[in-house]
Design a protein around this motif. Sequence first.
Motif, PDB file in Angstrom:
ATOM      1  N   ALA A  33       0.813  -1.219   0.000  1.00 52.98           N
ATOM      2  CA  ALA A  33       0.000   0.000   0.000  1.00 52.98           C
ATOM      3  C   ALA A  33       0.842   1.262   0.000  1.00 52.98           C
ATOM      4  N   MET A  34       2.064   1.177  -0.525  1.00 54.62           N
ATOM      5  CA  MET A  34       2.946   2.340  -0.598  1.00 54.62           C
ATOM      6  C   MET A  34       3.266   2.645  -2.056  1.00 54.62           C
ATOM      7  N   ASP A  35       4.277   3.463  -2.303  1.00 51.49           N
ATOM      8  CA  ASP A  35       4.621   3.825  -3.674  1.00 51.49           C
ATOM      9  C   ASP A  35       6.087   4.234  -3.751  1.00 51.49           C
ATOM     10  N   HIS A  36       6.501   4.683  -4.909  1.00 50.96           N
ATOM     11  CA  HIS A  36       7.923   4.973  -5.164  1.00 50.96           C
ATOM     12  C   HIS A  36       8.497   6.053  -4.261  1.00 50.96           C
ATOM     13  N   ALA A  55      12.624   3.625  -9.736  1.00 56.94           N
ATOM     14  CA  ALA A  55      11.849   3.413  -8.508  1.00 56.94           C
ATOM     15  C   ALA A  55      10.400   3.230  -8.943  1.00 56.94           C
ATOM     16  N   VAL A  56       9.948   1.991  -8.965  1.00 54.48           N
ATOM     17  CA  VAL A  56       8.673   1.667  -9.604  1.00 54.48           C
ATOM     18  C   VAL A  56       7.488   1.904  -8.660  1.00 54.48           C
ATOM     19  N   ASP A  57       6.350   2.183  -9.266  1.00 55.90           N
ATOM     20  CA  ASP A  57       5.055   2.018  -8.614  1.00 55.90           C
ATOM     21  C   ASP A  57       4.505   0.688  -9.108  1.00 55.90           C
ATOM     22  N   LEU A  58       4.233  -0.225  -8.197  1.00 52.15           N
ATOM     23  CA  LEU A  58       3.636  -1.505  -8.594  1.00 52.15           C
ATOM     24  C   LEU A  58       2.277  -1.279  -9.245  1.00 52.15           C
ATOM     25  N   PRO A  59       1.781  -2.218 -10.025  1.00 53.12           N
ATOM     26  CA  PRO A  59       0.481  -2.031 -10.672  1.00 53.12           C
ATOM     27  C   PRO A  59      -0.609  -1.618  -9.688  1.00 53.12           C
ATOM     28  N   ALA A  60      -1.392  -0.620 -10.097  1.00 52.25           N
ATOM     29  CA  ALA A  60      -2.500  -0.074  -9.305  1.00 52.25           C
ATOM     30  C   ALA A  60      -2.030   0.589  -8.014  1.00 52.25           C
ATOM     31  N   HIS A  61      -0.792   1.038  -7.992  1.00 53.48           N
ATOM     32  CA  HIS A  61      -0.252   1.818  -6.883  1.00 53.48           C
ATOM     33  C   HIS A  61       0.200   3.168  -7.451  1.00 53.48           C
ATOM     34  N   GLN A  62      -0.198   4.248  -6.760  1.00 57.69           N
ATOM     35  CA  GLN A  62       0.167   5.619  -7.133  1.00 57.69           C
ATOM     36  C   GLN A  62      -0.042   5.875  -8.621  1.00 57.69           C
ATOM     37  N   TRP A 168       7.689  14.486   9.811  1.00 58.46           N
ATOM     38  CA  TRP A 168       6.971  13.495  10.608  1.00 58.46           C
ATOM     39  C   TRP A 168       6.685  12.292   9.720  1.00 58.46           C
ATOM     40  N   SER A 169       7.556  11.310   9.765  1.00 60.77           N
ATOM     41  CA  SER A 169       7.448  10.187   8.842  1.00 60.77           C
ATOM     42  C   SER A 169       6.196   9.358   9.080  1.00 60.77           C
ATOM     43  N   ALA A 170       5.753   9.264  10.347  1.00 61.00           N
ATOM     44  CA  ALA A 170       4.534   8.493  10.620  1.00 61.00           C
ATOM     45  C   ALA A 170       3.331   9.131   9.930  1.00 61.00           C
ATOM     46  N   GLY A 171       3.239  10.450  10.004  1.00 59.46           N
ATOM     47  CA  GLY A 171       2.133  11.135   9.342  1.00 59.46           C
ATOM     48  C   GLY A 171       2.187  10.995   7.833  1.00 59.46           C
ATOM     49  N   MET A 172       3.393  11.054   7.278  1.00 56.08           N
ATOM     50  CA  MET A 172       3.536  10.902   5.838  1.00 56.08           C
ATOM     51  C   MET A 172       3.166   9.493   5.390  1.00 56.08           C
ATOM     52  N   GLN A 173       3.567   8.487   6.176  1.00 60.51           N
ATOM     53  CA  GLN A 173       3.201   7.116   5.822  1.00 60.51           C
ATOM     54  C   GLN A 173       1.699   6.923   5.875  1.00 60.51           C
ATOM     55  N   LEU A 174       1.066   7.434   6.921  1.00 59.72           N
ATOM     56  CA  LEU A 174      -0.376   7.287   7.063  1.00 59.72           C
ATOM     57  C   LEU A 174      -1.093   7.951   5.899  1.00 59.72           C
ATOM     58  N   SER A 175      -0.654   9.145   5.521  1.00 61.01           N
ATOM     59  CA  SER A 175      -1.265   9.850   4.401  1.00 61.01           C
ATOM     60  C   SER A 175      -1.095   9.081   3.100  1.00 61.01           C
ATOM     61  N   MET A 176       0.097   8.527   2.880  1.00 61.45           N
ATOM     62  CA  MET A 176       0.349   7.743   1.677  1.00 61.45           C
ATOM     63  C   MET A 176      -0.589   6.553   1.586  1.00 61.45           C
ATOM     64  N   MET A 177      -0.756   5.851   2.701  1.00 61.31           N
ATOM     65  CA  MET A 177      -1.604   4.663   2.685  1.00 61.31           C
ATOM     66  C   MET A 177      -3.072   5.031   2.533  1.00 61.31           C
ATOM     67  N   GLU A 178      -3.491   6.137   3.147  1.00 57.68           N
ATOM     68  CA  GLU A 178      -4.879   6.584   3.019  1.00 57.68           C
ATOM     69  C   GLU A 178      -5.212   6.926   1.561  1.00 57.68           C
ATOM     70  N   SER A 180      -3.893   5.333  -1.036  1.00 56.66           N
ATOM     71  CA  SER A 180      -3.620   4.177  -1.892  1.00 56.66           C
ATOM     72  C   SER A 180      -4.910   3.666  -2.523  1.00 56.66           C
ATOM     73  N   THR A 181      -4.758   2.843  -3.540  1.00 60.01           N
ATOM     74  CA  THR A 181      -5.900   2.266  -4.249  1.00 60.01           C
ATOM     75  C   THR A 181      -6.745   1.411  -3.319  1.00 60.01           C
ATOM     76  N   ALA A 182      -8.051   1.524  -3.442  1.00 59.17           N
ATOM     77  CA  ALA A 182      -8.960   0.723  -2.624  1.00 59.17           C
ATOM     78  C   ALA A 182      -8.632  -0.756  -2.782  1.00 59.17           C
ATOM     79  N   GLY A 183      -8.508  -1.436  -1.660  1.00 59.52           N
ATOM     80  CA  GLY A 183      -8.231  -2.864  -1.667  1.00 59.52           C
ATOM     81  C   GLY A 183      -6.768  -3.229  -1.729  1.00 59.52           C
ATOM     82  N   SER A 184      -5.892  -2.251  -1.941  1.00 63.70           N
ATOM     83  CA  SER A 184      -4.484  -2.590  -2.132  1.00 63.70           C
ATOM     84  C   SER A 184      -3.852  -3.147  -0.868  1.00 63.70           C
ATOM     85  N   VAL A 185      -4.188  -2.589   0.297  1.00 64.06           N
ATOM     86  CA  VAL A 185      -3.534  -3.064   1.518  1.00 64.06           C
ATOM     87  C   VAL A 185      -3.913  -4.514   1.799  1.00 64.06           C
ATOM     88  N   HIS A 186      -5.177  -4.873   1.591  1.00 61.41           N
ATOM     89  CA  HIS A 186      -5.600  -6.251   1.833  1.00 61.41           C
ATOM     90  C   HIS A 186      -4.967  -7.201   0.821  1.00 61.41           C
TER      91      HIS A 186
END
Length: 267
Positions: A33-36, A55-62, A168-178, A180-186
């Motif tokens: 659920a991340m990106d490049h 630095a790739v974005d995997l399919p359906a990411h970013q 604030w890396s935690a905030g940046m990570q949370l924003s990146m994941m929020e 992300s493409t629907a369903g990507s984290v699962h």
Amino acid sequence: MEIKFGDAKYYAYTGTHDPASDLESVVFVHGAAMDHTVWAHQSRYFAYHGYNVFAVDLPAHQFSRGELLLSIERMAAWLNQVIDQTVGTAFHIVGHSMGALIALEAAANFNHPDAGLNSLSLIGFSYPMSVTPQLMDAAQHNPSEAYSMMTQWSHASAIGGEPVPGFWSAGMQLSMMENSTAGSVHTDLIACDNYAGGEAAFVKVTCPILFLSGMRDKMAPAKLAQAEADKNNNAAIVLLPDCGHSIMSESPDGVLNELKRFIGARK
């Protein structure tokens, strides 16, 4: 850089440079659920210091289109397709977390027609990469909860200690994941949990391997990376203090310096 095969277009950050056929190439692969952009510090350095960078974005990411891929094996096959369409006198693959599994599987089946694989760097690696039922359930039914859990577990500290003031890396990570493409984290976590090809892949990889982990990693405990490194005569392991699974943001120069040493020694 836009890469197209099949019916979809995919994205790889190249540092704004056109790849050159007379340079070695470093390929960066992100996690679930991340990106490049997780490689911003490290990829930019290599792009401006004598390497091609992808630095790739995997399919359906970013910025990459296409559909989410359901297994590490399929993601690795996709990565090798991307690499086959790029140039370089030799390649170095760097992966983080899920991306480390993809990098391992891709390295085991590396097939570029004109260049070899000179190194493999596995960051925040564990095998097996088991996912807790609590996290898997949240990823399926309440992704925002899963993002919060993963962000909290990925950082050594939630209240400071950042390498750059105001960062604030935690905030940046949370924003990146929020975002992300629907369903990507699962989908991504299922792929990690199901991957069972690690032992066979390590047998097939002949290039030098770097394991790089944070000593306070809760998501992929460093002891699991240490156990794999101990099995492989062609591997080295480095453990960085005071950082967890989000090692590229908690210790950006620490990760960069180790990659510079490891990749530079094999140029």
